[in-house]
Write an enzyme that holds these catalytic residues in place. Sequence first.
Site, short mmCIF file in Angstrom:
data_model
loop_
_atom_site.label_atom_id
_atom_site.label_comp_id
_atom_site.label_asym_id
_atom_site.label_seq_id
_atom_site.Cartn_x
_atom_site.Cartn_y
_atom_site.Cartn_z
N ASP A 48 2.71 -4.30 8.21
CA ASP A 48 1.44 -3.59 8.03
C ASP A 48 0.32 -4.62 8.21
O ASP A 48 0.11 -5.47 7.35
CB ASP A 48 1.41 -2.96 6.64
CG ASP A 48 0.03 -2.40 6.26
OD1 ASP A 48 -0.90 -2.45 7.09
OD2 ASP A 48 -0.11 -1.94 5.11
N CYS B 116 -4.78 2.40 -3.76
CA CYS B 116 -3.55 2.93 -3.14
C CYS B 116 -2.40 1.95 -3.29
O CYS B 116 -1.61 1.75 -2.36
CB CYS B 116 -3.78 3.28 -1.67
SG CYS B 116 -4.94 4.63 -1.41
N GLN C 99 -5.01 -5.37 7.00
CA GLN C 99 -5.94 -6.36 6.44
C GLN C 99 -5.88 -7.69 7.19
O GLN C 99 -6.71 -8.57 6.93
CB GLN C 99 -5.64 -6.58 4.95
CG GLN C 99 -5.80 -5.34 4.09
CD GLN C 99 -7.23 -4.83 4.02
OE1 GLN C 99 -8.18 -5.55 4.35
NE2 GLN C 99 -7.41 -3.60 3.60
N LYS D 290 -10.93 -0.70 9.97
CA LYS D 290 -11.06 -1.97 9.24
C LYS D 290 -11.41 -3.12 10.19
O LYS D 290 -11.80 -4.20 9.75
CB LYS D 290 -9.77 -2.28 8.49
CG LYS D 290 -9.50 -1.32 7.33
CD LYS D 290 -8.21 -1.68 6.61
CE LYS D 290 -8.02 -0.88 5.34
NZ LYS D 290 -7.86 0.57 5.57
N HIS E 105 0.85 -1.18 0.00
CA HIS E 105 0.00 0.00 0.00
C HIS E 105 0.89 1.24 0.00
O HIS E 105 2.01 1.21 0.51
CB HIS E 105 -0.88 -0.04 1.26
CG HIS E 105 -1.96 0.98 1.32
ND1 HIS E 105 -1.74 2.29 1.66
CD2 HIS E 105 -3.31 0.87 1.13
CE1 HIS E 105 -2.89 2.95 1.67
NE2 HIS E 105 -3.85 2.12 1.34
#
Length: 399
Positions: free
Chosen positions: A194, A357, A197, A220, A117
């Site tokens: 990261d 993104c 998700q 999220k 991302h």
Amino acid sequence: MTLDLAKIRADFPGLAGGWHYLDSGATAQKPQSVIDATVNAMGRDYATVHRGVYARSANMTLAYEEARRKVAAFIGGQEGEIVFTRGATEAINLVAQSWGGANLRAGDRILISTLEHHSNIVPWQLLRDRVGVEIDVCPLTADGRIDLDAAARILTPAHKLVALAHVSNVLGSVLDVERAVALAHGVGAKILIDGCQAVPRLPVDVAALGVDFYAFSAHKLYGPTGIGALWARAEILDSMPPWQGGGSMIDRVTFEKTTWAPAPTRFEAGTPAIIEAIGFAAAVDYVQSIGLSAIHAHEAGLVKTLRGALSAMNDVTVFGPEDSAGIVSFAIDGVHPHDLGTILDEGNVAIRAGHHCAQPLMDHLGVPATARASFGLYSDESDIAALIAGIERTKRIFG
């Protein structure tokens, strides 16, 4: 464990009216318990934290710090290792500006991957432009995973940081974090993951994984916008300088010199996101009441069904691995994803259409954009049926 989808969907007022919401990868809908927690924090219970000597302020301070403990425990960390940020983007920027600025010099190298991302690309480019570090990009395997065999060949002792996505926001591919950690630590590098998700759909234990930094957002994870978290090893946080100045993050201020509060307070300048932190904790409670293993199994079944239906269409390209986690990206020959998204919206189906993104990944895939369906714990087979019907209608319109 089979999820009680009728009961779960009833918890989410945003799904009322038969809306087929397939954009949870961008932001998840909010359960009523999270909405109630934030409303109560903004109204009945509201006061500032850390400063007031009156009872309501003390109670709100306790609730805010309890939120920190819950969020830390949710990913297997300790409360002193969680910094509340405005989101995962700010968490990664915090590492780049504070740890990176203090520890990296010209000639040092950072390894990222093709599928990152923008939030895990641009902060390192800004650091590169400021201090002269070099950025290397790890390629992907044929099915869209970060190629850790290639990473093993690329990494050298000059690499000081590896920064990778746990789950791709476009392809849904899941990183073998344990191996990535071993590779990074094998050359003496720190590793940042990261987890945006990953945390809504996979059990995460940062201590067991062995990572150095882990960034994720609340929205999220069925929580509020405007707040996220950086987890970092306590000894690393303790060594990092502040990156923003103001109230709360200080120990003592004079016109000659200021000393800093200990971590994590040192990194939370100003009045914090009190309401959002309490909503964050309520979201953690909600997800834990259902169970991440059950959520992952549920979403895996939906992914299998959707990928199967799309793969049966000879004019559709499906991207990413077969076992993608909760996310399916695809393209239809002769139909721009934006057109597909607009027509699907007429049928009450919401997907994401664009570069997500992740423009370097789009370049790698050879497309300007993809359509993306991303599931949540409330998604069901009716959402897939509506999506497939909308795709068929779109193809008829475009002839």
